[in-house]
Design an enzyme around this catalytic site. Structure first.
Site, PDB file in Angstrom:
ATOM      1  N   ASP A  14       3.669  -0.652  12.624  1.00 28.95           N
ATOM      2  CA  ASP A  14       2.914   0.178  11.683  1.00 28.95           C
ATOM      3  C   ASP A  14       2.796   1.606  12.206  1.00 28.95           C
ATOM      4  O   ASP A  14       2.776   1.831  13.417  1.00 28.95           O
ATOM      5  CB  ASP A  14       1.518  -0.442  11.503  1.00 28.95           C
ATOM      6  N   ARG A  27       8.148  10.966   4.916  1.00 35.76           N
ATOM      7  CA  ARG A  27       7.863   9.620   5.456  1.00 35.76           C
ATOM      8  C   ARG A  27       9.115   8.913   5.972  1.00 35.76           C
ATOM      9  O   ARG A  27       9.072   8.206   6.977  1.00 35.76           O
ATOM     10  CB  ARG A  27       7.223   8.755   4.367  1.00 35.76           C
ATOM     11  N   HIS A  31      10.432   6.304   9.331  1.00 36.39           N
ATOM     12  CA  HIS A  31      11.161   5.024   9.334  1.00 36.39           C
ATOM     13  C   HIS A  31      12.439   5.143  10.153  1.00 36.39           C
ATOM     14  O   HIS A  31      12.823   4.227  10.873  1.00 36.39           O
ATOM     15  CB  HIS A  31      11.477   4.587   7.905  1.00 36.39           C
ATOM     16  N   LEU A 126      18.054 -14.179  22.914  1.00 37.89           N
ATOM     17  CA  LEU A 126      16.879 -13.866  22.095  1.00 37.89           C
ATOM     18  C   LEU A 126      17.160 -14.091  20.608  1.00 37.89           C
ATOM     19  O   LEU A 126      18.208 -13.693  20.101  1.00 37.89           O
ATOM     20  CB  LEU A 126      16.496 -12.392  22.314  1.00 37.89           C
ATOM     21  N   ARG A 183       0.071  -5.415  16.856  1.00 34.43           N
ATOM     22  CA  ARG A 183       0.111  -4.476  15.734  1.00 34.43           C
ATOM     23  C   ARG A 183      -0.112  -3.073  16.289  1.00 34.43           C
ATOM     24  O   ARG A 183      -1.050  -2.843  17.049  1.00 34.43           O
ATOM     25  CB  ARG A 183      -0.946  -4.794  14.680  1.00 34.43           C
ATOM     26  N   ARG A 189      -5.508  -5.696  11.472  1.00 29.89           N
ATOM     27  CA  ARG A 189      -5.391  -6.694  10.397  1.00 29.89           C
ATOM     28  C   ARG A 189      -4.065  -7.415  10.554  1.00 29.89           C
ATOM     29  O   ARG A 189      -3.111  -6.861  11.104  1.00 29.89           O
ATOM     30  CB  ARG A 189      -5.331  -6.016   9.016  1.00 29.89           C
TER      31      ARG A 189
HETATM   32  C1  FPP Z   1       4.931   0.746   8.557  1.00 27.63           C
HETATM   33  O1  FPP Z   1       4.707   2.109   8.610  1.00 27.63           O
HETATM   34  C2  FPP Z   1       6.334   0.522   8.391  1.00 27.63           C
HETATM   35  C3  FPP Z   1       6.917  -0.083   7.323  1.00 27.63           C
HETATM   36  C4  FPP Z   1       6.224  -0.652   6.176  1.00 27.63           C
HETATM   37  C5  FPP Z   1       8.346  -0.203   7.263  1.00 27.63           C
HETATM   38  C6  FPP Z   1       8.843  -0.713   8.537  1.00 27.63           C
HETATM   39  C7  FPP Z   1      10.259  -0.456   8.593  1.00 27.63           C
HETATM   40  C8  FPP Z   1      10.854  -0.160   9.733  1.00 27.63           C
HETATM   41  C9  FPP Z   1      10.176  -0.083  11.036  1.00 27.63           C
HETATM   42  C10 FPP Z   1      12.272   0.087   9.718  1.00 27.63           C
HETATM   43  C11 FPP Z   1      12.982  -1.085   9.184  1.00 27.63           C
HETATM   44  C12 FPP Z   1      13.899  -1.589  10.157  1.00 27.63           C
HETATM   45  C13 FPP Z   1      14.813  -2.460   9.838  1.00 27.63           C
HETATM   46  C14 FPP Z   1      15.651  -3.023  10.876  1.00 27.63           C
HETATM   47  C15 FPP Z   1      14.946  -2.856   8.436  1.00 27.63           C
HETATM   48  P1  FPP Z   1       3.965   2.791   7.411  1.00 27.63           P
HETATM   49  O2  FPP Z   1       4.987   3.433   6.557  1.00 27.63           O
HETATM   50  O3  FPP Z   1       3.071   1.800   6.763  1.00 27.63           O
HETATM   51  O4  FPP Z   1       3.148   3.880   8.193  1.00 27.63           O
HETATM   52  P2  FPP Z   1       1.740   4.470   7.775  1.00 27.63           P
HETATM   53  O5  FPP Z   1       0.782   3.325   7.780  1.00 27.63           O
HETATM   54  O6  FPP Z   1       1.478   5.449   8.867  1.00 27.63           O
HETATM   55  O7  FPP Z   1       1.925   5.111   6.436  1.00 27.63           O
END
Ligand code: FPP
Length: 242
Positions: A14, A27, A31, A126, A183, A189
């Site tokens: 997160d 944003r 990612h 793994l 987390r 959560r």
């Molecule tokens: C949470 O950050 C992240 C996500 C919902 C997307 C997670 C995706 C990746 C880490 C990349 C995906 C990787 C692969 C291999 C598919 P958020 O956007 O909720 O952050 P915020 O809470 O700060 O807005």
């Protein structure tokens, strides 16, 4: 009393959005930056001797995000991550698996994922489990539907439905429950992650935003877990369920 290395670690990655915002970036840049952290954590888990690593990459609720962000994660990023990392992962003996309603993924990401699963199927290192279009309640609902079908078909007595039957109907019944769930980004959560399997998991919350998460952060979380006691509601088993 200390414990051994966790067999299964789950991570709720997160904070990508906040990481980007802090830098005045869109944003999706957050990612993108997540890939370095994923790479380092997968490498570290393999070296430390963790057997299973489940990464919460996309939840059933994440579809509420803007269409462009969803497409970016589930097509561009997923396929790109696999393309850039599959040779190294395969060489390290990593086996890629997935949980979630993968039929709902966009075809480009889905194809890359299925190819990676197929290519690494026989690897014995793994197990990297990508939770994509995953929700804990959806997983339990899918399991209950499977069980109800078995009962309706006369293959299972209603009275025989117990915890083991439910565990056996989940997406990956051979994978042990997570010992440790981490987390990042300061949120405390579970957000629908491995709801059934997390009944006795240790929880570790880190304030670090996911793109900044390092191998050292993971090692600290694992050391914390190894120093903590876990009683499973009864006597201390020293290292997990007897
Ligand atoms: C949470 O950050 C992240 C996500 C919902 C997307 C997670 C995706 C990746 C880490 C990349 C995906 C990787 C692969 C291999 C598919 P958020 O956007 O909720 O952050 P915020 O809470 O700060 O807005």
């Amino acid at each position: 009393m200390g414990r051994s290395v966790p067999a299964h670690v789950g991570i709720i990655m997160d904070g990508n959005g906040r990481w980007a915002r802090q830098r005045g970036l869109p944003r999706n840049e957050g990612h993108k930056a997540a890939e370095r952290a994923i790479h380092d954590v997968v490498e570290a888990c393999g070296e430390i001797g963790v057997g299973y690593l489940t990464l919460y990459a996309f939840s059933t609720e994440n579809w509420n995000r803007p269409r462009a962000e969803v497409d970016f994660i589930l097509s561009h990023l997923l396929a790109g991550f696999i393309k850039r990392n599959i040779d190294e992962l395969d060489a390290r003996g990593v086996r890629i698996r997935t949980i979630g309603r993968t039929t709902g993924l966009p075809s480009r990401g889905r194809k890359a994922l299925l190819d990676a699963i197929e290519r690494t199927r026989a690897n014995s290192g793994l197990q990297l489990i990508l939770a994509l279009n995953y929700g804990g309640r959806a997983e339990i609902a899918d399991a209950v539907r499977t069980i109800a079908q078995a009962v309706a078909a006369g293959r299972l007595e209603p009275g025989a439905v117990d915890e083991a039957v439910i565990s056996g109907a989940l997406y990956l019944p051979d994978v042990p429950d997570p010992d440790l769930i981490i987390r990042t980004s300061g949120e405390e959560r579970l957000s629908n992650f491995l709801l059934w399997q997390s009944a006795y998991s240790e929880l570790c919350f880190s304030s670090v935003l996911w793109p900044d998460y390092t191998r050292e952060d993971l090692e600290k979380a694992i050391s914390g877990y190894m120093g903590r006691e876990r009683r499973f509601g009864g006597v201390d088993t020293g290292g997990g369920p007897a």
